[in-house]
Design an enzyme around this catalytic site. Structure first.
Site, PDB file in Angstrom:
ATOM      1  CE1 TYR A 280      -3.121   3.045   1.025  1.00 56.27           C
ATOM      2  CE2 TYR A 280      -4.512   1.101   1.079  1.00 56.27           C
ATOM      3  CZ  TYR A 280      -4.383   2.467   1.019  1.00 56.27           C
ATOM      4  OH  TYR A 280      -5.499   3.255   0.952  1.00 56.27           O
ATOM      5  CE1 TYR A 328      -5.051   0.061 -11.985  1.00 56.51           C
ATOM      6  CE2 TYR A 328      -4.638  -0.396  -9.674  1.00 56.51           C
ATOM      7  CZ  TYR A 328      -5.395  -0.582 -10.804  1.00 56.51           C
ATOM      8  OH  TYR A 328      -6.495  -1.396 -10.759  1.00 56.51           O
TER       9      TYR A 328
END
Length: 384
Positions: A280, A328
């Site tokens: 993350y 992304y």
């Protein structure tokens, strides 16, 4: 999660909803449902097969209730645990237990956010904290900047080290057709970008996008005859060390130390067995901290470790192969997208960004301000 059986459930479907900036008036529940339908199609299943629903979003106070109403699944087993971005890694662990216990037979884990469309403030309102709010921190950036500054002070980590994380993520994103960012990025670009919260510039911080998605889990005996190559849940772990950054025990040591240890123990693997990492990366310091705390390098060595392209395409360790939250997509809570990418890597369907020989993937979610850490270790058929 020590009482569940290693590899007794598998992920058999995975899909994103629309990403980036979605159509006007789409809601987070719309995006969850869209992701579920796409993931079920990926698995060769239909909505009529689903009897377990796991979800979370900051934009719906009772997301499970809203989602089962939307889907028409009044008798589904539900779980809407929410601890920020790591909620979905915890949902995988909970779904593992529920499937093994027979509480459901086909479980979906879903997320949706229209953060970009409605604005970050509207999508995730901050609670008043009497010990922090009066000082007007720019959260969450200020909190992560505190951890970054402390890491720099204690271990000599540099701005260039953190910038290398952003550059590697961008290089992976350039290989991902659906990634939001499509322009090459250099260390200098990161360092010279608009300052946000010292030491971070805007390129050290995740994107603000809309999006969602879902994964589908079933028991292992059923997974073997499904449409897609199954990806097995080998082990999971979690640790919640604090809620507010001012209560974090040690700014340079996260709960990933404990959640990773639990997951490795359950999975029966070690860091050297892992071929793909999905970490993350809401901020560049996250990747450095988690590489250290999950055992891929020693504490304090994360900065040099990520330098020289080591975690970029062609490097020795594949980290955030979809481009991550930095390049992304990042619709508020990112943990579900880590799982989707890990599943695709273990299936071998990632095209240009495919990691050769990927059989074991580590997925690590982070919630709050380095608060809630959750780790899943996934494996291909050869691992069970």
């Amino acid at each position: 999660m020590s009482n569940v059986t290693r590899g007794s459930v598998a992920i058999v479907g995975a899909a994103e909803s629309d990403l980036g900036a979605v159509a006007a008036l789409m809601s987070p529940i719309d995006l969850m449902a869209q992701g579920i339908h796409r993931a079920l199609e990926d698995a060769g299943l239909t909505l009529a097969d689903v009897d377990g629903v796991f979800c979370a979003t900051t934009q719906a106070r009772t997301s499970a209730m809203s989602l089962v109403e939307y889907l028409g699944l009044p008798n589904a087993y539900t779980d809407s645990t929410i601890v920020g971005g790591s909620s979905f890694e915890i949902h995988v662990a909970h779904a593992h237990a529920a499937l093994e216990a027979g509480l459901c037979s086909v479980a979906v884990v879903a997320y949706g956010s229209t953060q970009r469309t409605v604005g970050r403030r509207a999508s995730s309102a901050r609670e008043f904290n009497p010990y922090e709010t009066p000082y007007k921190p720019f959260l969450p950036a200020t909190a992560y900047a505190m951890a970054a500054n402390r890491h720099m002070h204690e271990y000599g980590t540099t701005r260039e080290h953190m910038a290398a994380v952003a550059v590697a993520a961008r290089e992976w994103a350039l290989l991902n057709p659906v990634a939001w960012e499509k322009k090459p990025l250099t260390i200098a670009d990161v360092l010279n970008a608009r300052p946000i919260s010292d030491p971070f510039t805007v390129r050290d911080i995740c994107l603000v996008t809309d999006g969602g998605g879902a994964i589908v889990l079933v028991r292992a005996d059923r997974a073997r005859s499904m449409k897609q190559k199954p990806v097995y849940v080998l082990g999971s772990g979690q640790s919640i060390t604090h809620a507010s950054i001012t209560s974090m025990p040690v700014l340079t040591h996260t709960g990933a130390i404990e959640s990773g240890a639990q997951a490795y123990r359950a999975a029966g693997v070690k860091p050297s067995d892992v071929k793909v990492l999905a970490l993350y990366d809401a901020f560049t310091i996250n990747t450095i901290l988690f590489l250290e705390d999950l055992g891929f390098c020693a504490k304090g060595e994360g900065g040099p470790f990520v330098s020289g392209g080591r975690i970029a395409p062609g490097g020795s360790l594949a980290v955030n192969t979809n481009g991550g939250g930095l390049s992304y997509c990042h619709p508020g809570m990112y943990g579900l997208f880590l799982l989707i990418e890990a599943v695709r890597q273990l299936r071998g369907t990632c095209g240009q960004r495919q990691v050769a020989g990927a059989e074991v993937a580590l997925v690590h979610g982070n919630g709050g301000v380095l608060s809630a850490q959750a780790t899943n270790i996934l494996g291909g058929p050869a691992t069970v």
